[in-house]
Design an enzyme around this catalytic site. Structure first.
Site, PDB file in Angstrom:
ATOM      1  N   CYS A  88       0.739  -1.252   0.014  1.00 49.36           N
ATOM      2  CA  CYS A  88       0.069   0.030   0.142  1.00 49.36           C
ATOM      3  C   CYS A  88       0.688   1.206  -0.025  1.00 49.36           C
ATOM      4  O   CYS A  88       0.430   2.368  -0.295  1.00 49.36           O
ATOM      5  CB  CYS A  88      -0.884   0.169   1.039  1.00 49.36           C
ATOM      6  SG  CYS A  88      -2.005  -1.623   1.267  1.00 49.36           S
TER       7      CYS A  88
ATOM      8  N   HIS B 106      -3.881   6.483   0.203  1.00 51.12           N
ATOM      9  CA  HIS B 106      -4.076   5.023  -0.003  1.00 51.12           C
ATOM     10  C   HIS B 106      -5.532   4.738   0.285  1.00 51.12           C
ATOM     11  O   HIS B 106      -5.976   4.980   1.521  1.00 51.12           O
ATOM     12  CB  HIS B 106      -3.093   4.038   0.764  1.00 51.12           C
ATOM     13  CG  HIS B 106      -3.554   2.358   0.817  1.00 51.12           C
ATOM     14  ND1 HIS B 106      -3.799   2.033  -0.520  1.00 51.12           N
ATOM     15  CD2 HIS B 106      -3.916   1.808   1.802  1.00 51.12           C
ATOM     16  CE1 HIS B 106      -4.354   0.476  -0.076  1.00 51.12           C
ATOM     17  NE2 HIS B 106      -4.213   0.465   1.142  1.00 51.12           N
TER      18      HIS B 106
ATOM     19  N   ASN C 106     -10.056  -2.101  -2.174  1.00 51.52           N
ATOM     20  CA  ASN C 106      -8.623  -1.566  -1.950  1.00 51.52           C
ATOM     21  C   ASN C 106      -7.455  -2.331  -2.750  1.00 51.52           C
ATOM     22  O   ASN C 106      -7.508  -3.695  -2.776  1.00 51.52           O
ATOM     23  CB  ASN C 106      -8.217  -2.076  -0.197  1.00 51.52           C
ATOM     24  CG  ASN C 106      -7.054  -1.996   0.095  1.00 51.52           C
ATOM     25  OD1 ASN C 106      -6.022  -1.787  -0.656  1.00 51.52           O
ATOM     26  ND2 ASN C 106      -6.625  -2.024   1.549  1.00 51.52           N
TER      27      ASN C 106
END
Lengths: 341, 81
Positions: free
Chosen positions: A118, A251, A281
């Site tokens: 990430c 993120h 995500n």
């Protein structure tokens, strides 16, 4: 680590998404309707994209080709290709060197992978900028990509309803802009978010990959403690106030975490977009995917942005990047027939 | 934030009425006391008390009373630093 790298430009950003979707509502059969509703309500994630047979190499190739075509960049003018991934097509060689061949880049290119999640896009920008500042390269192709859905335990609802597949491609060149970075690492949290690899030789191979494991509360704690402080340090370092920054591209972990971070930092909703509803995500691709998808609805150039990634490592990385001359290109869908295997 | 308000917030994120939570209620008997609830609780405590609880500690507590003790201890420790 804190540094400023001038005479750099982020020329263009785009992304690719596998065309197949997984709707969270369809998982009600598996996890129960109420539980699915509860998780969707919290994460804000209603669907993710799923790679199926597509690999990280396929998705990165599609994003990079889309970028080179759209910007009319001659592949022969690319001096380096850097790929950030946690799900390479092979343990060796890396995806970047595969892209040299598939994109028809010169054999003179530097090509290597970075294993990061990430926070990986910031690492990639830092690496691309360093390659240019070191003098050997003028134009760097930076890709991020993960087919993280392949690592998920199908009965682990808290990861299955969060992570999705995607890739991105960015072009970084020598120019007149500047990137400012703050990066931190904390390896004590190695097992809070990880995919174990166990070497064990038998007749079928030499090892096994475990499932992706995430200790959600530890990651939340890490983000609460680390992200606001990191962004504050970056702003001090580059002599900016929060109100100076028109875009905070964090993120895209999940809606709950981002909303809380936004409120706790006192950032206006309009300056900190959240775009997880239909993609989830997407790890190292979430920041460039956000920039790419914003281009679908807004053609207004953004003067500068603070980009911030956090997660696996554990790792925190933030960058202030000039964006006025950056071409953000809407993402391309990748269909199953693009699978190379 | 008073303990009563904390219990109300806890009840809300566990999706039960605050009447049904007593200081001694065993949280592990509730299906909703899972990682999602613990993540939400971290933010509630962070927002109202300005402290970040250890995730491990949330795995160890089993009643609202233990939660209020934990917060009290953490706040005292933070004040001594």
């Amino acid at each position: 680590m804190k540094t400023s790298l001038p005479l750099i430009r982020l020329c263009a950003v785009t992304a690719s998404l596998p065309s197949s979707s997984q709707c969270m509502a369809d998982l009600a059969e598996h996890f129960g309707e109420l539980e699915v509703k509860r998780i969707v309500h919290s994460t804000g994630i209603e669907a993710i994209r799923v790679a199926g047979d597509l690999t990280t190499g396929d998705l990165c190739f599609a994003a990079a080709q889309h970028l080179l075509t759209f910007t009319e960049t001659d592949p022969a003018g690319v001096d380096a290709v850097v790929v950030v991934t946690q799900t390479p097509d092979d343990l060796m060689p890396g995806v970047a060197v595969q892209l040299q061949h598939r994109l028809g880049l010169s054999k003179d290119v530097v090509a290597f992978d970075i294993n990061y999640g990430c926070s990986g896009y910031i690492y990639g920008l830092y690496q691309a900028a360093m390659l240019i500042r070191a003098g050997g390269c003028h134009r760097v192709l930076l890709c991020t990509g993960d087919v993280i859905s392949k690592l998920l335990n199908s009965s682990d609802r808290h990861v299955r309803m969060v992570f999705g597949d995607a890739a991105s491609a960015s072009l970084v060149e020598a120019g007149e802009d500047r990137f400012d970075f703050v990066i931190r690492s904390d390896g004590s949290g190695r097992t809070h978010l990880n995919t174990p690899l166990r070497y064990a030789r038998d007749s079928t191979g030499s090892g096994r990959l475990g499932h992706l494991h995430m200790h959600g509360a530890e990651i939340m704690r890490f983000a609460l403690d680390g992200v606001p402080a990191l962004i504050s340090e970056l702003l001090d370092f580059c002599d900016r106030q929060k109100s100076d920054i028109p875009l905070f591209a964090l993120h895209q972990a999940n809606g709950f975490m981002l909303n809380y971070l936004r409120k706790s930092m006192g950032i206006d909703k309009s300056a900190m977009p959240i775009d997880v509803r239909s993609v989830g995500n997407t790890g190292p691709s979430s920041i460039p995917l956000l920039l790419s998808r914003r281009a679908q609805s807004s053609s207004q150039p953004t003067r500068e942005g603070v980009l911030c990634g956090f997660g696996v490592g554990l790792s925190l990385a933030a960058a202030r990047v000039d964006l006025l001359r950056t071409c953000c290109i809407p993402p391309v869908d990748v269909f199953p027939d693009a699978a190379s295997r | 934030m008073s303990n009563d308000v904390l219990i109300q917030q806890l009840a809300s994120l566990l999706e039960v009425t605050s009447d049904s939570l007593s200081p001694g209620t065993s949280l592990s008997t509730l299906d909703t006391w899972d990682s999602l609830a613990k993540i939400s609780l971290l933010t509630v405590v962070h927002e109202h008390y300005g402290i970040t609880l250890e995730a491990d500690d949330l795995d160890k507590i089993d009643t609202p009373a233990e939660l209020t003790d934990l917060i009290q201890n953490r706040r005292s420790a933070a004040a001594c630093r």
